[in-house]
Enzyme design. Sequence first.
Site, short mmCIF file in Angstrom:
data_model
loop_
_atom_site.label_atom_id
_atom_site.label_comp_id
_atom_site.label_asym_id
_atom_site.label_seq_id
_atom_site.Cartn_x
_atom_site.Cartn_y
_atom_site.Cartn_z
N GLY A 8 0.84 -1.20 0.00
CA GLY A 8 0.00 0.00 0.00
C GLY A 8 0.87 1.25 0.00
CG PHE A 9 0.35 6.13 0.33
CD1 PHE A 9 1.45 6.69 -0.32
CD2 PHE A 9 -0.27 6.85 1.34
CE1 PHE A 9 1.92 7.95 0.04
CE2 PHE A 9 0.18 8.10 1.70
CZ PHE A 9 1.29 8.65 1.06
N GLY B 236 -3.53 -2.05 -2.43
CA GLY B 236 -2.10 -1.89 -2.69
C GLY B 236 -1.80 -2.24 -4.14
CE1 TYR C 274 -10.50 3.18 7.61
CE2 TYR C 274 -10.38 5.56 7.90
CZ TYR C 274 -9.77 4.35 7.68
OH TYR C 274 -8.40 4.31 7.52
CE LYS D 239 -7.32 1.99 10.72
NZ LYS D 239 -6.42 1.02 10.05
#
Length: 328
Positions: free
Chosen positions: A15-16, A41, A154, A158
């Site tokens: 991923g980033f 990713g 979201y 998390k």
Amino acid sequence: MNQDLKHCLITGGAGFIGSHLAQYLLNEGNHVQIIDDLSTGSMKNILPFKDNPGFSYTIDSCQNKNLMAELVDRCDEIYHLAAAVGVKLIVEDPARTIHLNYTLTEIVLEMAAKKGKPVLFTSTSEVYGKSEEVPYQEDGDLLLGSSIRWRWAYACSKLLDEFMLLAAYKTRSVPVVIVRLFNTVGPCQTGRYGMVIPNFVSRALQHLPVQVYGDGKQTRCFCHVKNVVPVLPELIRNPLAYGQIFNVGSDREISILELARLVKKQLNSRSEIQFVPYEEAYNKGFEDMKRRIPCLNKIKSILNFNPDLLLEKIISDVAEDILSSKNS
Ligand code: UDP
């Protein structure tokens, strides 16, 4: 081998942020193993170091428990970045987000607990919700919106992960560190999931209208990913950080409208600035944060943190990355 060099496992390593972390750890001489299912990713992100002898990658899901047991067994430390990310994606598929973010963390913690390995988890500033008590402190109250508004799925997923990590620390003595990242940006970040900087830069380079959602008065603090990744190994290797939450980001605030103007000016773009109502950009009843600023006292109390790469550098790095991917 130098005692300070480690075998590092990065979930979501293509991923980033994961790929920037992998590159950084390799540059420091560590061994890096990544696992990524390439859902968000990309192989392109790991190309620059794919052939480095210290690097290995596995394209699979962390839900493959046998594989995860093997990878955790072989590593000294786990950077758990694999997750469903980006508000846009979450609004489109909240059930998958909740399920995935819960399950992946549960598996990582189960393996880490069995083998006594430290885990660093990347949480998000989204968990502060719409609290206006900026700058946000790690022990401050969180103000999420109603569960009928998908955006909050979201943050909620998390946060659930954060609770799972803290519980694993408390009841099973797993060394865990939680990092709440604030608008981390830089090369290789895709605009596909709605992130503002890759979108603005890409549109400005094509002289297409730059779309500012709402009135553009909402503010964010953007931090270059290259300022973020060096902090992560420092934290996971510091026992004083275990069982703790840290904000990581920049505290230089800018409104989205000012950002649009800056991107245009810096890239000499003829793009117009177009205002798009939130309901058109996302969906009905979407709620945005007005301001989002981290308090950085806690991270600065434990290590030397100075996010010195300015927005101008972020914009030029992102533009260069977009232009070079087009030409390759
Ligand atoms: N935004 C925007 N235009 C875009 C993408 C995003 O105006 O093309 C706004 C978005 O509504 C938010 C801010 O820019 O207010 C930052 O959005 P991003 O998705 O990058 O991160 P967030 O802070 O919302 O997680």
